[in-house]
Scaffold this motif. Sequence first.
Motif, PDB file in Angstrom:
ATOM      1  N   ASN A  97      -3.739  -4.019  -4.758  1.00 29.57           N
ATOM      2  CA  ASN A  97      -4.093  -4.145  -4.090  1.00 29.57           C
ATOM      3  C   ASN A  97      -4.871  -4.711  -2.667  1.00 29.57           C
ATOM      4  O   ASN A  97      -4.929  -4.808  -1.800  1.00 29.57           O
ATOM      5  N   SER A  98      -5.488  -3.856  -3.115  1.00 28.64           N
ATOM      6  CA  SER A  98      -7.267  -3.535  -2.405  1.00 28.64           C
ATOM      7  C   SER A  98      -7.779  -5.410  -2.735  1.00 28.64           C
ATOM      8  O   SER A  98      -8.459  -6.407  -1.951  1.00 28.64           O
ATOM      9  N   ILE A 137       0.683  -1.251  -0.141  1.00 32.26           N
ATOM     10  CA  ILE A 137       0.046  -0.162  -0.095  1.00 32.26           C
ATOM     11  C   ILE A 137       0.899   1.091  -0.183  1.00 32.26           C
ATOM     12  O   ILE A 137       0.334   2.670  -0.704  1.00 32.26           O
ATOM     13  N   SER A 152      -5.062   3.584   6.243  1.00 33.30           N
ATOM     14  CA  SER A 152      -3.723   3.535   6.526  1.00 33.30           C
ATOM     15  C   SER A 152      -3.709   4.870   7.336  1.00 33.30           C
ATOM     16  O   SER A 152      -2.037   4.526   7.378  1.00 33.30           O
ATOM     17  N   LYS A 204      -6.983   2.936   1.725  1.00 35.59           N
ATOM     18  CA  LYS A 204      -6.350   3.913   1.888  1.00 35.59           C
ATOM     19  C   LYS A 204      -6.985   4.919   2.877  1.00 35.59           C
ATOM     20  O   LYS A 204      -5.505   5.174   3.745  1.00 35.59           O
ATOM     21  N   SER A 241      -4.332   0.398  -7.085  1.00 32.40           N
ATOM     22  CA  SER A 241      -5.453   0.368  -6.197  1.00 32.40           C
ATOM     23  C   SER A 241      -6.210  -1.222  -6.105  1.00 32.40           C
ATOM     24  O   SER A 241      -6.776  -1.778  -4.975  1.00 32.40           O
TER      25      SER A 241
END
Length: 678
Positions: free
Chosen positions: A438-439, A262, A349, A346, A435
Amino acid sequence: MFGTILKLLTLCALAHSINAHTLKQDPQRQQLPITPEQKYLIVRGESSASSEEHLQFNDAATLLLSAFKTQQLEATLDLEECSEPSHKATFSGIDYIILLSMLVVSLGIGIFYGFFQTGGSSSDDFLLGSGMSLLPVTLSLTTSFITAIELLGNPSEMYFQGTQFVLIVIPMLLVIPVAVKVFYPIYFKMELTSCYEYLGIRFGKEIRILGAVLYVIQMCFYTAVAVLAPAIALSKATGLDTKIAVVLIYVVCVFYSSMGGIKACVIADSFQAAVLAVSLVLIVFLGSFYSGNPVQVFQIAAERSRLEFFNFDPSPTTRHTVWSVVIGGFFYWTSLFCTNQASVQKCMSLKSLKLAKIALGFAIIGLVVVFLLNFYTGLMVFSHYADCDPLSVGRITASDQLLPYYVINTYDHVYTIAGIFVAGIFAASLGTVASALNSLSAVTCEDLLINGMNIKISPEKGATYAKWMSLIYGIGSFGLVFIVEHLGGVLQATLTLNGLIGGVTLGLFVLGIACKQANTKGAFYGGLLSLALVIFVGVVAQLGNVETPALPTSVERCDCHVNVTGIIDDLLSESLLVPAEEGFTSWSIFRLSYMWFSMVGCLLTVFLGWLISVIIDAVQRRSVRKLTARGIDNPAVTDDVFKCDDPVIFTTVKCIEPTNGEGHVNLAIRLDDECSPK
């Protein structure tokens, strides 16, 4: 009678566009032969081909076409064909250098965070970043919601359909209070890695797995389409090979998302946001010199009926109205901002809920600014081509090629502009795919492997599993690109599927938050039934979709030879009578505007989930009453069972507290023998 009037109007319009002298008979002029296919002006269904009306219209069509061809042969001998220009703008060496430089920097970010940055060995570090900074996360959130499809599609929408869709920025702003007051406080209070953990806590393991599976299906197909669609458009307009574009995007994305996690995605997105911003601002700035200042742009748009903001048509079948764009758009953007793992991950994070609220608010405001610039670009392009539509004359073959064609050809002599523009389009695609990958790795590890398959993964090995998941999903999505490429019309259906699944997922969250009566079975069966219904409606609507006619365009002042005869042939070869719709596909529900799909999916899920929950709860209560009521018709139960002569003793108890500091005490399942009397 109606068909005759339409044919007369068509002939009048054709005759009006021809100079008077071209209609005069010249015995010395050789008449060009007219093919039988061009003698068409007969509405389908006429009984007799030898009727007087038939012959009159046939002769009129022959005269008009002959005049057109004769005039064009004399007037355009020195002009090139519009559809076959002698000079085609292409990618130069410096343009390739700019594009490759952007890709190399993105790769470098992945290398740094994957091999040189300390930490990141645990799953929390890899998937959540362990306290990212505010500015990078804000830029990353903005980039995640700007896809290359929208960057190319929004200007085309303004050009061909008008400005009604501009109101989509209103629901973006309306989502902010919903996100910061309802959804994200729940996520931060529960300290979630995956937002679908909430569904597991609220309903149970089955609903958590259902939400995760829906997300995986949604994002795998969406990433493939989000890369393929702009790659095809860029290929047709710039000559950049489609396969090269797709391979470059996936190689870079898979590398830095699987290596750096991330953190690499967020930092790379920040860099790509800067590239995208420079690209958009530069195009608008140059457009003020080549296509007119804002006053001129809006004046031409108003004169050509492109400005429309207040279409209050109540019909849900109208493609874009105030109602469909604002209300339907609200549900669509809520699903993206509040229940989409790519955005939730995100925000999670960041170190605190306060920072997440600030990041989300500024990200949405930035998204509004980008969309408005993109919409203005479409009006600017229309101002440039107001009298010579490149699609009508054959310079481009699809509407989404409009913006690349404009930039590459209008700014052909402006050094490096083509490379910067394509780099901006690539940046949008990179941010979307990275994105998503990663998700997807987070959802797979947390929701499917650990929770669904009960695979125990230690925090130390969590990052390794997540890296492999990113790599696997990247390869799988890359393969889907070449499958979707051969499906043609399924592209639009896939994008619609994204909105449908997002609406159902949002409905599961709303059901859990707003309906106390909702239970596991109600959410599960309500979600599945809603998903089946909305997908059926959406797919049938796409298969039977009638394309909305574009607003009028002009080719009056083209500096090339326009094949007007071909245009007339295409127009008049079509039937003037609207074909009658038959079967269930003619029902209004299957002509619903795509803007309503997310709302329908959400509300249907909430309603069916609540209804099934109430029914199941009522059935269970009735069963319990039958088992405990006196006089039950069961010989094994006697009246002695319900007699109790012992007095009720009240005691004060002290519950046993957990000693390891983990978990929480569920007082609902404590028994008396698990507590010690004071």
